[in-house]
Design an enzyme around this catalytic site. Structure first.
Site, PDB file in Angstrom:
ATOM      1  N   LYS A  32      20.584  -0.539  11.898  1.00 14.04           N
ATOM      2  CA  LYS A  32      21.705  -1.362  11.460  1.00 14.04           C
ATOM      3  C   LYS A  32      22.171  -2.293  12.582  1.00 14.04           C
ATOM      4  O   LYS A  32      22.562  -3.440  12.328  1.00 14.04           O
ATOM      5  CB  LYS A  32      22.850  -0.478  10.960  1.00 14.04           C
TER       6      LYS A  32
ATOM      7  N   ASN B  71      19.597  -5.047   0.132  1.00 19.25           N
ATOM      8  CA  ASN B  71      20.463  -3.881   0.008  1.00 19.25           C
ATOM      9  C   ASN B  71      19.726  -2.557   0.177  1.00 19.25           C
ATOM     10  O   ASN B  71      20.322  -1.559   0.577  1.00 19.25           O
ATOM     11  CB  ASN B  71      21.158  -3.904  -1.356  1.00 19.25           C
TER      12      ASN B  71
ATOM     13  N   ASP C 180       8.426  -1.192  -3.553  1.00 20.39           N
ATOM     14  CA  ASP C 180       8.739  -0.516  -2.298  1.00 20.39           C
ATOM     15  C   ASP C 180       8.914  -1.576  -1.225  1.00 20.39           C
ATOM     16  O   ASP C 180       7.997  -2.389  -0.999  1.00 20.39           O
ATOM     17  CB  ASP C 180       7.593   0.436  -1.945  1.00 20.39           C
ATOM     18  N   VAL C 181      10.063  -1.598  -0.556  1.00 18.03           N
ATOM     19  CA  VAL C 181      10.312  -2.639   0.450  1.00 18.03           C
ATOM     20  C   VAL C 181       9.370  -2.524   1.642  1.00 18.03           C
ATOM     21  O   VAL C 181       9.260  -3.459   2.430  1.00 18.03           O
ATOM     22  CB  VAL C 181      11.778  -2.625   0.948  1.00 18.03           C
TER      23      VAL C 181
ATOM     24  N   TYR D 220      18.818   5.450  12.029  1.00 19.15           N
ATOM     25  CA  TYR D 220      19.632   4.673  11.087  1.00 19.15           C
ATOM     26  C   TYR D 220      20.549   3.708  11.820  1.00 19.15           C
ATOM     27  O   TYR D 220      20.589   2.506  11.522  1.00 19.15           O
ATOM     28  CB  TYR D 220      20.450   5.614  10.209  1.00 19.15           C
TER      29      TYR D 220
END
Length: 256
Positions: free
Chosen positions: A160, A92, A65-66, A156
């Site tokens: 980014k 990614n 899990d990141v 989101y």
């Protein structure tokens, strides 16, 4: 036989059990890299690893899990134990969403930020423990056209945009080294996540697009996962040796 562009390299690719990450892993293995791929689920991860091995490539899959520092550190330990080095990192793993700001509560905001921004920061920090001593390495962050044209969910798109800024910040930090940091910003790319988004099945549904849709060409000419993988190959190989701190948008002209 054509020479392989990544022969002898070891690449860590997060979120590589399907979609763009899966395609990146397969392409990098074809180009000679030993690949270490991560995902939270084991079954699809093993399928990708087995497919790479069947074609003669070298790969291992690590469930991780990141959002977990412990998992992140374990990924690099296992990469070193299996392949002796790490040369390339591709951040990614991420989560897409369409929640409008007025629908975004603190728990959701923190979750998306921890995955999409916290994850890359953890992985970069751990990778640099390997890259800096040897003064060599490549970091590639997978951003989005939403980093500059924020038509999806509030959190989101913010992550980014932040990831683009982080990419440049890390590149500045590494300017006097042989370590490169860049980002690829995909446009609409035919993956399970994109198809779910088009169907209004991501968290938040499609309400945000009622407000943002007229600012973007969506759906426009879509990309394939291999288009994003080729961009990463360019940045990871000697072709991209003079590219630093850039966000390479791959969108088939749909988000100019």
């Amino acid at each position: 036989m054509e020479s392989q562009m990544l022969a002898g390299k070891v690449a860590v690719i997060t979120g590589a059990s399907y979609g763009m990450g899966e395609t990146m892993a397969e392409l990098f293995a074809e180009e000679g890299a030993k690949v270490v791929i991560t995902a939270r689920g084991r079954e699809k991860l093993d399928e990708v690893v087995n497919r790479i091995r069947e074609k003669g490539g070298e790969a291992i899959g690590i469930t991780a899990d990141v959002c977990s520092l412990e998992d992140t550190q374990r990924v690099f330990r296992e990469a070193l134990a299996n392949f002796g080095d790490v040369d390339i990192l591709i951040n990614n793993a991420g989560i897409g969403e369409q929640k409008m700001i007025d629908e975004t509560d603190d728990d959701w905001m923190k979750t998306v930020m921890d995955i999409n921004l916290g994850g890359p920061m953890r992985y970069i920090r751990e990778a640099l423990k390997i890259f800096l001593p040897k003064n060599d390495g490549v970091i590639i962050n997978i951003s989005s056209v939403n980093g500059t044209r924020p038509f999806c969910g509030a959190t989101y798109t913010s992550t980014k945009g932040a990831l683009n800024t982080l990419t440049k910040n890390v590149a500045m930090r590494l300017i006097d080294t042989n370590i490169r940091c860049n980002a690829v910003a995909p446009g609409a790319t035919v993956t399970p996540a994109h198809l779910a988004n088009r169907a209004g099945e991501q968290p938040g549904g499609a309400k945000m697009l009622e407000y943002s849709g007229h600012y973007v060409y969506f759906p426009g000419p879509e990309c394939e996962p291999i288009d994003q993988a080729y961009a990463c190959l360019y940045l990871a190989s000697k072709m991209g040796k003079a590219v630093r701190g850039q966000v390479l948008q791959v969108c088939n002209g749909a988000f100019l």
